[in-house]
Write an enzyme that holds these catalytic residues in place. Structure first.
Site, PDB file in Angstrom:
ATOM      1  N   THR A 404      59.472 -33.510  40.724  1.00 49.63           N
ATOM      2  CA  THR A 404      58.089 -32.959  40.872  1.00 49.63           C
ATOM      3  C   THR A 404      57.976 -31.137  40.988  1.00 49.63           C
ATOM      4  O   THR A 404      58.751 -30.844  41.729  1.00 49.63           O
ATOM      5  CB  THR A 404      57.457 -33.458  42.029  1.00 49.63           C
ATOM      6  OG1 THR A 404      56.113 -32.954  42.014  1.00 49.63           O
ATOM      7  CG2 THR A 404      58.074 -33.123  43.168  1.00 49.63           C
ATOM      8  N   HIS A 456      67.448 -42.730  53.068  1.00 39.97           N
ATOM      9  CA  HIS A 456      68.395 -42.781  53.740  1.00 39.97           C
ATOM     10  C   HIS A 456      69.215 -44.125  53.885  1.00 39.97           C
ATOM     11  O   HIS A 456      70.373 -44.179  54.435  1.00 39.97           O
ATOM     12  CB  HIS A 456      68.114 -42.476  54.928  1.00 39.97           C
ATOM     13  CG  HIS A 456      69.160 -41.290  55.768  1.00 39.97           C
ATOM     14  ND1 HIS A 456      70.390 -41.124  55.375  1.00 39.97           N
ATOM     15  CD2 HIS A 456      69.147 -40.756  57.051  1.00 39.97           C
ATOM     16  CE1 HIS A 456      71.165 -40.325  56.062  1.00 39.97           C
ATOM     17  NE2 HIS A 456      70.364 -40.006  57.064  1.00 39.97           N
TER      18      HIS A 456
END
Length: 485
Positions: A404, A456
């Site tokens: 992005t 994560h």
């Protein structure tokens, strides 16, 4: 002798244009009652929960009735337009009464020989659970049709609709006539050919199962006249000025309420789900990209990149692909249902694009296999399609990692949210001339900040740091695109 109106008036139903969706909103009609239409002509644009799609009509004839106004949300399988395929052959039935439905042909006995199902003609393989109807149909042209005397006929099951559409395609949509030699092409490709003045029937198709592609049309145009312009590579799309018309605000109004629907509604739900499902970690790095900017200028003058617009996004995308190759474990997905980590051996590179209808993330399929010119071509086509609002649902599915570019808005950095189902997203900040210590001296250098968010559960701090550090190292010394690739 009275003509059978069931053969004269054909109903075109709202198709499922994107994997089991149950409804779509009619954004714009391109035709009105009395207009002549031809097989394959785009008659309207609709917006599903995933994208805006143009719908081609599968008949030749004259528009008899538009059953819904623009802005109406219509269930899949509901008739949206009636076509008179034999105009002038007799008096039309009263407009208030729905035209008779086309008899549904039997399901083909075997799939062999079936032509490919293109956008606007087919449905998902599995039937979907229909939502309750939102209300009766509203005539699109006040006064032309009057109040409906009866509700629309019950829509056929998706399987019946698919069979009818396929049979109509094979019969040339003329009620059983011999199959027409109509070239296969998606609506945007047909529009491109029309704009360039190219007859699709004269093009040798190279797409899957004999489908004419954009490249085929451009090649034909180049052979006929001058070289066709290649779609320019640009930064991820911001709101298109022409389409993003401001909402009219009445004098004295203190609030404006905008319905949450379509792409924006689904994107919002996906972002909330991603933010509260995948534990996000974001790391940042600020780096000197002066050498990369010099390489951009050199590539612009390279004959191998002729016709392609080269910009920093291209080299950033290539740097990320090289970093993934060096750290393949980052390219994965979390399968909660099966309690598995799914390692991806391909990279479908998503490019986040802000459009007037909301944020979309189309992706470049198998980006890891593309050369730099091929990647530039793919980026250009992706951005051009997004700006036109023609990105298909298929183009937004199957992404693995996303970029992005918030730098196009002058923003230095941010903490991007993962695209659902992906493991990482790289945010690129604005590239600015700043004082930087270079070879022991403070000099003006081109500097930017990168931010990498990752899931994560899949990516620990060491792996995420390695990926971000590799991207930065390549952009600081772009010759690593060769030595590390």
């Amino acid at each position: 002798m009275t003509q059978d109106t069931s053969l004269r008036f054909r109903e075109f139903k709202m198709p499922d244009v994107g994997e089991g969706l149950t409804e779509a909103e009619i954004l714009k009609w391109y035709v009105q009652p009395g207009d002549t239409v031809t097989d394959g002509q785009v008659v309207c644009e609709v917006e599903t929960a995933k994208a805006a799609v143009e719908l081609p009509i599968p008949y030749d004839g004259v528009v008899h009735e538009l059953r819904f106004e623009e802005g109406t949300t219509v269930d899949v399988g509901t008739s949206i337009i009636t076509i008179d395929v034999a105009p002038g052959s007799g008096d039309a039935p009263a407009a208030a009464a729905p035209a008779a439905e086309v008899p549904e042909p039997a399901e083909p006995a075997a799939p062999q020989g079936r032509q490919p199902v293109l956008v606007g003609y087919g449905v998902a393989e599995s039937s979907t659970k229909r939502r309750p109807r939102k209300g009766a149909a509203v005539p699109a042209v006040p006064g032309a049709a009057g109040a409906a005397a009866a509700p629309p006929a019950a829509a056929p099951a998706p399987e019946q609709y698919a069979a009818a559409a396929i049979q109509a395609e094979m019969n040339g949509h003329t009620g059983g006539a011999a199959p027409a030699a109509r070239p296969l092409a998606k609506p945007p490709v047909r529009k491109l050919a029309k704009d360039l003045g190219i007859d699709l029937a004269t093009i040798v198709p190279t797409g899957p199962e004999g489908t004419v592609t954009r490249d085929d049309v451009h090649a034909a145009a180049q052979a006929a006249t001058a070289p066709a312009p290649v779609a320019p590579v640009a930064e991820p799309v911001s709101a298109a000025p022409a389409a993003a018309a401001p909402v009219a605000v009445p004098a004295g109004a203190r609030e404006t309420r905008i319905p949450i629907k379509g792409v924006r509604k689904v994107t919002a739900a996906a972002m909330v789900g991603s933010a509260f499902t995948a534990p996000h970690v974001t790391e940042f790095i600020t780096l000197d990209v002066t050498r990369t900017m010099k390489l951009v200028d050199e590539l612009k003058a390279d004959k191998d990149m002729a016709g392609l617009r080269v910009n920093p996004l291209l080299l950033i995308a290539k740097a990320l692909l090289v970093a993934i190759k060096r750290n393949p474990a980052v390219n994965a997905a979390w399968d909660e249902a099966n309690q598995e980590i799914v390692q991806k051996h391909y990279v479908n590179l998503g490019i986040a694009a802000a459009t007037p209808r909301g944020l979309i993330v189309p992706n470049i399929k198998d980006a890891h296999d593309k050369t730099l010119p091929e990647l530039a071509q793919a980026l250009g086509e992706l951005v051009a399609t997004a700006r036109e609002g023609k990105t298909t649902p298929a183009a937004m599915q199957g992404g693995t990692v996303t970029i992005t570019n918030v730098g196009v808005f002058g923003v230095d950095t941010g903490t991007p949210i993962l695209n659902p189902g992906e493991s990482a997203i790289l945010a690129v900040g604005a590239i600015k001339l700043q004082p930087w210590v270079h070879k022991g001296k403070v000099k003006p250098r081109q500097v930017t900040t990168l931010a990498l968010s990752f899931d994560h559960r899949l990516v620990d701090g060491e792996l995420g740091s390695k990926v971000l550090a590799d991207v930065a190292a390549i952009l600081e010394q772009p010759k690593r695109l060769i030595t590390w690739a």
